[in-house]
Design an enzyme around this catalytic site. Structure first.
Site, PDB file in Angstrom:
ATOM      1  N   LYS A 191       0.851  -1.189   0.000  1.00 58.65           N
ATOM      2  CA  LYS A 191       0.000   0.000   0.000  1.00 58.65           C
ATOM      3  C   LYS A 191       0.894   1.250   0.000  1.00 58.65           C
ATOM      4  O   LYS A 191       1.927   1.239  -0.620  1.00 58.65           O
ATOM      5  CB  LYS A 191      -0.996  -0.069   1.165  1.00 58.65           C
ATOM      6  CG  LYS A 191      -1.901  -1.296   1.004  1.00 58.65           C
ATOM      7  CD  LYS A 191      -2.808  -1.561   2.158  1.00 58.65           C
ATOM      8  CE  LYS A 191      -2.141  -2.355   3.248  1.00 58.65           C
ATOM      9  NZ  LYS A 191      -3.045  -2.907   4.247  1.00 58.65           N
ATOM     10  N   ASP A 222      -5.096  -7.760   9.589  1.00 52.03           N
ATOM     11  CA  ASP A 222      -6.505  -7.325   9.607  1.00 52.03           C
ATOM     12  C   ASP A 222      -7.473  -8.435   9.175  1.00 52.03           C
ATOM     13  O   ASP A 222      -8.608  -8.507   9.658  1.00 52.03           O
ATOM     14  CB  ASP A 222      -6.723  -6.048   8.775  1.00 52.03           C
ATOM     15  CG  ASP A 222      -6.150  -6.119   7.369  1.00 52.03           C
ATOM     16  OD1 ASP A 222      -5.485  -7.117   7.039  1.00 52.03           O
ATOM     17  OD2 ASP A 222      -6.356  -5.169   6.593  1.00 52.03           O
TER      18      ASP A 222
HETATM   19  C1  BGC Z   1      -1.367  -6.498   3.010  1.00 51.96           C
HETATM   20  C2  BGC Z   1      -2.148  -7.483   3.841  1.00 51.96           C
HETATM   21  C3  BGC Z   1      -3.470  -6.876   4.278  1.00 51.96           C
HETATM   22  C4  BGC Z   1      -4.208  -6.323   3.084  1.00 51.96           C
HETATM   23  C5  BGC Z   1      -5.527  -5.681   3.461  1.00 51.96           C
HETATM   24  C6  BGC Z   1      -2.216  -5.942   1.896  1.00 51.96           C
HETATM   25  O1  BGC Z   1      -1.515  -4.942   1.205  1.00 51.96           O
HETATM   26  O2  BGC Z   1      -0.219  -7.100   2.477  1.00 51.96           O
HETATM   27  O3  BGC Z   1      -1.403  -7.894   4.956  1.00 51.96           O
HETATM   28  O4  BGC Z   1      -4.230  -7.846   4.926  1.00 51.96           O
HETATM   29  O5  BGC Z   1      -3.419  -5.379   2.414  1.00 51.96           O
HETATM   30  O6  BGC Z   1      -5.359  -4.606   4.320  1.00 51.96           O
END
Ligand code: BGC
Length: 483
Positions: free
Chosen positions: A172, A208
């Site tokens: 992200k 999460d």
């Molecule tokens: C992360 C995960 C997370 C998901 C939703 C992804 O970019 O790698 O760990 O569960 O985003 O938030």
């Protein structure tokens, strides 16, 4: 009448233009057969991720979470929860009550994480987190207590134990230095110790997805899958221990954080990546990482639509070929616009406002074509999620040797919650791809907050019962020796 003629003309123009636009949209349409094929690929990747000797190279990481049980309703106590990695950073004070089988949020606070901290040093990030927590504890008069803390950290982590968790890589919008490869719990504790004005008790690290599964598991004990379709996307599920080759023990189950966002990072999705997906990946802060996520989640959908609109304008199929500065600016077409444009009643009106806001001169045909683009991109996202979820439910069913599986998925995330028909599209397709499974979808009530507290509570319950078992067997051994 002239009105009818004008109407027919608009329809005629729309139909002829949309035929041309559809050529650009074709690569986004995935047939059921294609989705089945993608599901089969993901299944292989999941097995690779679980394997003792294959996991280190696996794009779908299948991370053990050390969560071995879903809630049984006897959990209780007061907890702190931190939630980092979604739309906001939050601190919460949560009470888990046994009698009423309830999780109560006593209070919470949102702290912004400014862009420069998201991309600064790890020390700055954790100092910021520790400072937010300090403010919150002050406001709640909790500084004197050392409460157990559930830390929802929504990034791929190699979990060594429930309280030791190494960040594999950021996803992200984050890219803080000196965190990848480090134990996140230690970084948090170090930051708190640097301040030396309060302390925390035991820590449980939670993805999460796991929090989401656990928060639903309190209500529905057949909830054994957690799924997020928000800023990022991911899912976790309860896997048989005997298949989790990387962790000792054969009995029972363990929750596996699939990190399905990484599907395709070895190039295996090149056949369905469009030219627009390739640009989104290349211009992101982490090229090559989380290819599947970049075709699905909220952080990227708006940008895919924007790139399509730019191309269609360049090729004179939209806005009479006249673009705007806003449309040419990366990130300006937000994912929430897609949800607004696809609203059933107000969609076209919303679309007009958004296009005006973006400095574009539109006519009623443009508005409909833009809606068609949004529809196509969001349906692809829903269908890809459906393929991935179908892989998981089919696996659980096969694991248990069942002809038919009834199960529940806890779901959260802005895309799933806010988009007007995303969940319908997703559910309809999962149903077709996993015909031998009946799935209940439960929208989680604050999985990342209350769910994290739940994981911490279950971990405490289990630690306590181990302690009791140990002292019980010590006592028995003593008695034997006495004899
Ligand atoms: C992360 C995960 C997370 C998901 C939703 C992804 O970019 O790698 O760990 O569960 O985003 O938030």
């Amino acid at each position: 009448t002239t009105q009818t003629i004008a109407r027919s003309y608009i329809i005629f123009v729309y139909l002829s233009l949309s035929l041309q636009v559809k050529k650009y949209l074709k690569p986004f349409l995935l047939s059921q057969e294609k989705l089945q094929e993608i599901s089969a690929r993901l299944k292989k990747n999941m097995i690779q991720g679980l394997g003792k000797h294959t996991h280190h190279k696996a794009p779908v990481k299948m991370l053990p979470t050390f969560v071995r049980a879903t809630p049984d309703g006897t959990e209780k106590g007061d907890f702190l929860a931190l939630d980092l990695g979604g739309t906001n950073f939050r601190v919460l004070y949560v009470r888990v009550m046994e009698e009423e089988q309830k999780v109560l949020k006593m209070d919470s606070q949102i702290c912004a994480i400014p862009q420069d901290i998201m991309r600064g040093t790890g020390e700055q990030l954790f100092d910021h987190i520790a400072a937010c927590l300090a403010d919150f504890l002050d406001s709640q008069n909790l500084k004197g207590q050392t409460l157990p803390l559930g830390f929802t950290f929504s990034f791929p982590c190699e979990q060594i134990e429930i309280d030791k968790s190494i960040l594999i890589h950021w996803t992200k919008g984050f890219s803080c230095s000196e965190v990848e490869g480090k134990d996140v719990v230690k970084l948090l504790r170090d930051a708190i110790h640097r301040r030396a004005d309060y302390d925390i008790g035991s820590v449980a690290m939670v993805n999460d997805t796991v929090g989401t599964m656990m928060s639903c598991g309190y209500k529905d004990q057949s909830c054994e899958i957690g799924m997020i379709i928000g800023t990022g996307t991911n899912a976790c599920y309860m896997e048989e221990m005997k298949n989790v080759k990387r962790v000792e023990g054969e009995d029972g189950r363990m929750c596996i954080n699939t990190e399905w966002g990484g599907f395709g990072d070895d190039g295996s999705l090149e056949d369905i990546q469009t030219q627009f997906d390739v640009v989104v990946d290349k211009t992101s802060i982490n090229p090559g990482i989380h290819i599947f996520e970049k075709m699905i989640s909220g952080m990227y959908l708006g940008e895919i639509v924007r790139l399509l609109l730019v191309k269609l304008t360049e090729d004179k199929l939209l806005f009479k070929g006249k673009t705007s500065e806003a449309l040419l600016t990366p990130g300006r077409f937000e994912t929430r616009f897609i949800s607004e444009i696809e609203e059933q009643d107000r969609g076209l009106k919303n679309c007009q406002n958004i296009l005006t806001e973006l400095g574009l001169k539109w006519d009623s045909v443009d508005v409909r074509l833009v809606r068609l683009v949004c529809d196509t991109v969001s349906i692809r996202s829903a269908h890809l999620c459906a393929a991935a979820l179908a892989t998981i439910v089919n696996r659980i069913r096969e694991n248990r040797g069942l002809d038919y599986l009834k199960t529940t998925v806890g779901v959260d995330g802005t895309v799933y919650r806010k988009h007007p028909n995303f969940s319908d599209k997703l559910q309809a397709m999962v149903h077709r791809l996993a015909p031998n499974c009946s799935i209940t979808f439960l929208v989680s009530e604050d999985g990342s907050g209350k769910g994290a507290a739940m994981v911490t509570a279950v971990a405490q319950r289990q630690a306590l019962s181990h302690l009791l078992e140990d002292s019980d067997s010590d006592r028995k051994e003593d008695e034997e020796e006495d004899k």
